[in-house]
Scaffold this motif. Structure first.
Motif, PDB file in Angstrom:
ATOM      1  N   PRO A 186       0.813  -1.226   0.000  1.00 59.70           N
ATOM      2  CA  PRO A 186       0.000   0.000   0.000  1.00 59.70           C
ATOM      3  C   PRO A 186       0.841   1.269   0.000  1.00 59.70           C
ATOM      4  CG  PRO A 186      -0.865  -1.569   1.582  1.00 59.70           C
ATOM      5  CD  PRO A 186       0.456  -2.101   1.132  1.00 59.70           C
ATOM      6  N   SER A 187       2.000   1.232   0.677  1.00 52.56           N
ATOM      7  CA  SER A 187       2.873   2.407   0.698  1.00 52.56           C
ATOM      8  C   SER A 187       3.429   2.705  -0.683  1.00 52.56           C
ATOM      9  CB  SER A 187       4.027   2.181   1.689  1.00 52.56           C
ATOM     10  OG  SER A 187       3.545   1.930   2.987  1.00 52.56           O
ATOM     11  N   VAL A 188       3.843   1.661  -1.400  1.00 52.70           N
ATOM     12  CA  VAL A 188       4.374   1.841  -2.756  1.00 52.70           C
ATOM     13  C   VAL A 188       3.286   2.369  -3.683  1.00 52.70           C
ATOM     14  CG1 VAL A 188       5.365   0.656  -4.747  1.00 52.70           C
ATOM     15  CG2 VAL A 188       6.131   0.069  -2.443  1.00 52.70           C
ATOM     16  N   LEU A 189       2.093   1.777  -3.597  1.00 54.74           N
ATOM     17  CA  LEU A 189       0.981   2.233  -4.439  1.00 54.74           C
ATOM     18  C   LEU A 189       0.618   3.683  -4.127  1.00 54.74           C
ATOM     19  CD1 LEU A 189      -1.317  -0.930  -4.329  1.00 54.74           C
ATOM     20  CD2 LEU A 189       0.130  -0.169  -6.212  1.00 54.74           C
ATOM     21  N   GLY A 190       0.608   4.019  -2.846  1.00 59.32           N
ATOM     22  CA  GLY A 190       0.306   5.395  -2.453  1.00 59.32           C
ATOM     23  C   GLY A 190       1.354   6.370  -2.943  1.00 59.32           C
ATOM     24  N   ALA A 191       2.631   5.974  -2.857  1.00 60.94           N
ATOM     25  CA  ALA A 191       3.711   6.845  -3.322  1.00 60.94           C
ATOM     26  C   ALA A 191       3.610   7.079  -4.834  1.00 60.94           C
ATOM     27  CB  ALA A 191       5.061   6.232  -2.969  1.00 60.94           C
ATOM     28  N   ILE A 192       3.327   6.020  -5.590  1.00 65.00           N
ATOM     29  CA  ILE A 192       3.179   6.155  -7.038  1.00 65.00           C
ATOM     30  C   ILE A 192       1.988   7.052  -7.369  1.00 65.00           C
ATOM     31  CG2 ILE A 192       2.645   4.906  -9.164  1.00 65.00           C
ATOM     32  CD1 ILE A 192       4.194   2.527  -8.007  1.00 65.00           C
ATOM     33  N   THR A 193       0.909   6.887  -6.625  1.00 59.42           N
ATOM     34  CA  THR A 193      -0.294   7.683  -6.865  1.00 59.42           C
ATOM     35  C   THR A 193      -0.019   9.172  -6.666  1.00 59.42           C
ATOM     36  OG1 THR A 193      -1.749   5.869  -6.182  1.00 59.42           O
ATOM     37  CG2 THR A 193      -2.672   8.084  -6.120  1.00 59.42           C
ATOM     38  N   ILE A 194       0.595   9.517  -5.536  1.00 62.86           N
ATOM     39  CA  ILE A 194       0.870  10.933  -5.257  1.00 62.86           C
ATOM     40  C   ILE A 194       1.930  11.471  -6.216  1.00 62.86           C
ATOM     41  CG2 ILE A 194       1.752  12.539  -3.520  1.00 62.86           C
ATOM     42  CD1 ILE A 194       0.450  10.862  -1.404  1.00 62.86           C
ATOM     43  N   TYR A 195       2.893  10.634  -6.599  1.00 65.12           N
ATOM     44  CA  TYR A 195       3.911  11.077  -7.554  1.00 65.12           C
ATOM     45  C   TYR A 195       3.271  11.489  -8.877  1.00 65.12           C
ATOM     46  CZ  TYR A 195       7.802  10.963 -10.817  1.00 65.12           C
ATOM     47  OH  TYR A 195       8.716  11.308 -11.792  1.00 65.12           O
ATOM     48  N   VAL A 196       2.335  10.656  -9.368  1.00 68.33           N
ATOM     49  CA  VAL A 196       1.675  10.958 -10.642  1.00 68.33           C
ATOM     50  C   VAL A 196       0.854  12.239 -10.525  1.00 68.33           C
ATOM     51  CG1 VAL A 196      -0.083  10.164 -12.259  1.00 68.33           C
ATOM     52  CG2 VAL A 196       1.652   8.570 -11.421  1.00 68.33           C
ATOM     53  N   VAL A 197       0.152  12.404  -9.399  1.00 71.91           N
ATOM     54  CA  VAL A 197      -0.681  13.588  -9.206  1.00 71.91           C
ATOM     55  C   VAL A 197       0.174  14.853  -9.169  1.00 71.91           C
ATOM     56  CG1 VAL A 197      -2.229  14.759  -7.588  1.00 71.91           C
ATOM     57  CG2 VAL A 197      -2.525  12.322  -8.034  1.00 71.91           C
ATOM     58  N   CYS A 198       1.327  14.783  -8.531  1.00 71.35           N
ATOM     59  CA  CYS A 198       2.170  15.976  -8.331  1.00 71.35           C
ATOM     60  C   CYS A 198       3.314  16.078  -9.332  1.00 71.35           C
ATOM     61  CB  CYS A 198       2.750  15.978  -6.912  1.00 71.35           C
ATOM     62  SG  CYS A 198       1.518  15.969  -5.597  1.00 71.35           S
ATOM     63  N   ARG A 199       3.383  15.191 -10.306  1.00 68.45           N
ATOM     64  CA  ARG A 199       4.534  15.095 -11.200  1.00 68.45           C
ATOM     65  C   ARG A 199       4.840  16.415 -11.916  1.00 68.45           C
ATOM     66  NH1 ARG A 199       5.163  14.001 -16.689  1.00 68.45           N
ATOM     67  NH2 ARG A 199       7.094  12.888 -17.245  1.00 68.45           N
ATOM     68  N   LYS A 200       3.839  17.000 -12.572  1.00 65.86           N
ATOM     69  CA  LYS A 200       4.116  18.213 -13.358  1.00 65.86           C
ATOM     70  C   LYS A 200       4.507  19.381 -12.466  1.00 65.86           C
ATOM     71  CE  LYS A 200      -0.673  19.910 -13.720  1.00 65.86           C
ATOM     72  NZ  LYS A 200      -1.738  20.309 -14.675  1.00 65.86           N
ATOM     73  N   TYR A 201       3.995  19.430 -11.241  1.00 65.00           N
ATOM     74  CA  TYR A 201       4.374  20.499 -10.318  1.00 65.00           C
ATOM     75  C   TYR A 201       5.820  20.320  -9.849  1.00 65.00           C
ATOM     76  CZ  TYR A 201      -0.704  20.876 -10.296  1.00 65.00           C
ATOM     77  OH  TYR A 201      -2.015  20.976 -10.674  1.00 65.00           O
ATOM     78  N   ASN A 202       6.227  19.072  -9.691  1.00 64.01           N
ATOM     79  CA  ASN A 202       7.600  18.798  -9.282  1.00 64.01           C
ATOM     80  C   ASN A 202       8.581  19.230 -10.365  1.00 64.01           C
ATOM     81  OD1 ASN A 202       9.609  17.770  -7.534  1.00 64.01           O
ATOM     82  ND2 ASN A 202       9.636  15.830  -8.631  1.00 64.01           N
ATOM     83  N   PHE A 203       8.273  18.887 -11.617  1.00 66.81           N
ATOM     84  CA  PHE A 203       9.137  19.312 -12.716  1.00 66.81           C
ATOM     85  C   PHE A 203       9.140  20.833 -12.849  1.00 66.81           C
ATOM     86  CE2 PHE A 203       8.422  14.968 -14.709  1.00 66.81           C
ATOM     87  CZ  PHE A 203       9.708  14.545 -14.406  1.00 66.81           C
ATOM     88  N   TYR A 204       8.003  21.461 -12.640  1.00 67.18           N
ATOM     89  CA  TYR A 204       7.922  22.918 -12.727  1.00 67.18           C
ATOM     90  C   TYR A 204       8.819  23.578 -11.685  1.00 67.18           C
ATOM     91  CZ  TYR A 204       6.036  27.631 -12.193  1.00 67.18           C
ATOM     92  OH  TYR A 204       5.908  28.994 -12.074  1.00 67.18           O
ATOM     93  N   LEU A 205       8.741  23.096 -10.451  1.00 59.75           N
ATOM     94  CA  LEU A 205       9.539  23.702  -9.382  1.00 59.75           C
ATOM     95  C   LEU A 205      11.025  23.457  -9.579  1.00 59.75           C
ATOM     96  CD1 LEU A 205       7.357  22.865  -6.238  1.00 59.75           C
ATOM     97  CD2 LEU A 205       7.584  25.061  -7.391  1.00 59.75           C
ATOM     98  N   GLN A 206      11.406  22.270 -10.008  1.00 68.38           N
ATOM     99  CA  GLN A 206      12.824  21.936 -10.113  1.00 68.38           C
ATOM    100  C   GLN A 206      13.466  22.478 -11.391  1.00 68.38           C
ATOM    101  OE1 GLN A 206      14.134  17.959  -9.285  1.00 68.38           O
ATOM    102  NE2 GLN A 206      12.621  17.601  -7.684  1.00 68.38           N
TER     103      GLN A 206
END
Length: 366
Positions: A40-60
């Motif tokens: 569940p932790s891995v699935l949750g991490a992947i889920t939040i990563y996908v949701v926040c992916r474009k914001y992470n690339f934008y900030l970095q």
């Protein structure tokens, strides 16, 4: 050796491939079996990563933030916006239903009251005594199972954010590792990535928004018409709204009948009209705008995914279950693309026309 015998002989390359695949599958099964609590932790991490992916690339990459800073900001934002609302509903249900015996006593009285009222008014025996006992037993067993899978939620969340930090810190490296590790054609890797992004957004954002939206609208009605335990009914309505077709009606229809059976005829009828019109309209508006825009998930995928997910992960399975079912069906399509003998050309997501053809091609599975 005769030429005919050579043709029937299994190639040494095939034998090596089968042997290597067997070793990989055995090792993967051992890893999953011994680290099952972290799935569940891995699935949750992947889920939040996908949701926040474009914001992470934008900030970095555009704002030139340090990787650790953008990671921590996005982790905090996801905790406040995504995790805490879901945790609030889960914690509310755990708190209200934590005393299993008291809960089942109230549930049994509730079911008996509805059954007796319907039988007295219509002479229709909705449930025989045997079926009523089965319903009560099923409700007790299923609620206990779901709650037991939820008590370790703090451990799951902490492990999830530990994994998520390393995914956020070097996102390009993380995605290159996944792409290079997949033994698939590049077109199929792109198809999996794009389709999973849509599925995760629909399940991680769409379903919770629909659930909380319907729950809040229903809560207003419960408070206006004086339904018992309005806060508990809000949480139950939010969870039930994730089930296609029947949805929140599983909760508010029995409540309306119960209120009428208790002598609250006016409030019971008023609540029924309110829920059918207002809550039903809210459901249609959210599903045909937000969910259709994110991804059109087949209702059967959601139903079976929720059942499987609840059994595996408790309440967290409401989100992860449908994703796993859709992903399994997606892999079947990928297998067909990889090894089918037909002359279907490979499809590239970057080409607009071919991308539309790809979407049509996999409509049946997601």
């Amino acid at each position: 050796m005769k030429p005919h015998d050579k043709e029937n002989q299994i190639s040494s390359v095939v034998i090596k491939q089968i042997f290597l695949l067997a070793i990989i599958l055995i090792l993967a099964a051992l890893v999953c079996f011994n680290l099952a609590m972290f799935i569940p932790s891995v699935l949750g991490a992947i889920t939040i990563y996908v949701v926040c992916r474009k914001y992470n690339f934008y900030l970095q990459e555009e704002r030139k933030w340090k990787p650790w800073a953008s990671s921590l900001v996005l982790m905090l934002a996801s905790l406040i916006i995504i995790i805490l609302p879901i945790y609030f509903i889960i914690d509310l249900l755990v708190e209200k239903l934590g005393n299993a015996q008291a809960y089942m006593d109230k549930f049994n009285i509730f079911v008996d009251k509805i059954h007796d009222f319907v039988y007295a008014k219509t002479n229709i025996d909705l449930l025989s005594k045997e079926n009523m006992n089965k319903l009560k037993g099923f409700a007790g067993k299923y609620s206990t199972s779901a709650l037991s899978g939820t008590f370790n939620v703090l451990t799951v969340v902490m492990s999830m954010y530990f994994i998520l930090y390393f995914m956020f810190e070097k996102p390009r490296l993380f995605e290159r590792i996944l792409a290079s590790a997949a033994p698939l054609k590049r077109a199929n890797v792109s198809m999996i990535g794009e389709k999973m992004r849509k599925l995760i957004l629909a399940n991680a954002i769409g379903l919770p928004v629909v659930a909380i939206g319907q729950g809040v609208v229903a809560l207003i009605g419960y408070l206006i018409f004086g339904a018992p335990s309005a806060i508990l009914l809000f949480a139950l309505t939010a969870v039930a709204s994730m089930i296609p077709i029947v949805g929140a009606a599983i909760v508010y229809v029995p409540i309306c009948i119960f209120m009428i059976a208790e002598g609250q005829t006016g409030p019971g009828i008023g609540l029924a009209i309110y829920c059918l019109v207002v809550v039903g309209l809210t459901d249609n508006v959210l599903r045909f705008t937000l969910l259709k825009k994110l991804e059109d998930i087949h209702p059967l995928n959601t139903v079976f995914g929720i059942i499987m997910g609840m059994n595996l992960f408790g309440f967290m399975g409401l989100i992860f279950g449908p994703i796993l079912v859709s992903f399994t069906l997606l892999l079947i399509q990928v297998y067909r693309n990889e090894f089918s003998d037909d002359e279907t050309p490979e499809l590239q997501l970057s080409d607009k026309d071919k991308g539309e053809e790809l979407e049509n091609k996999i409509d049946l599975i997601v």
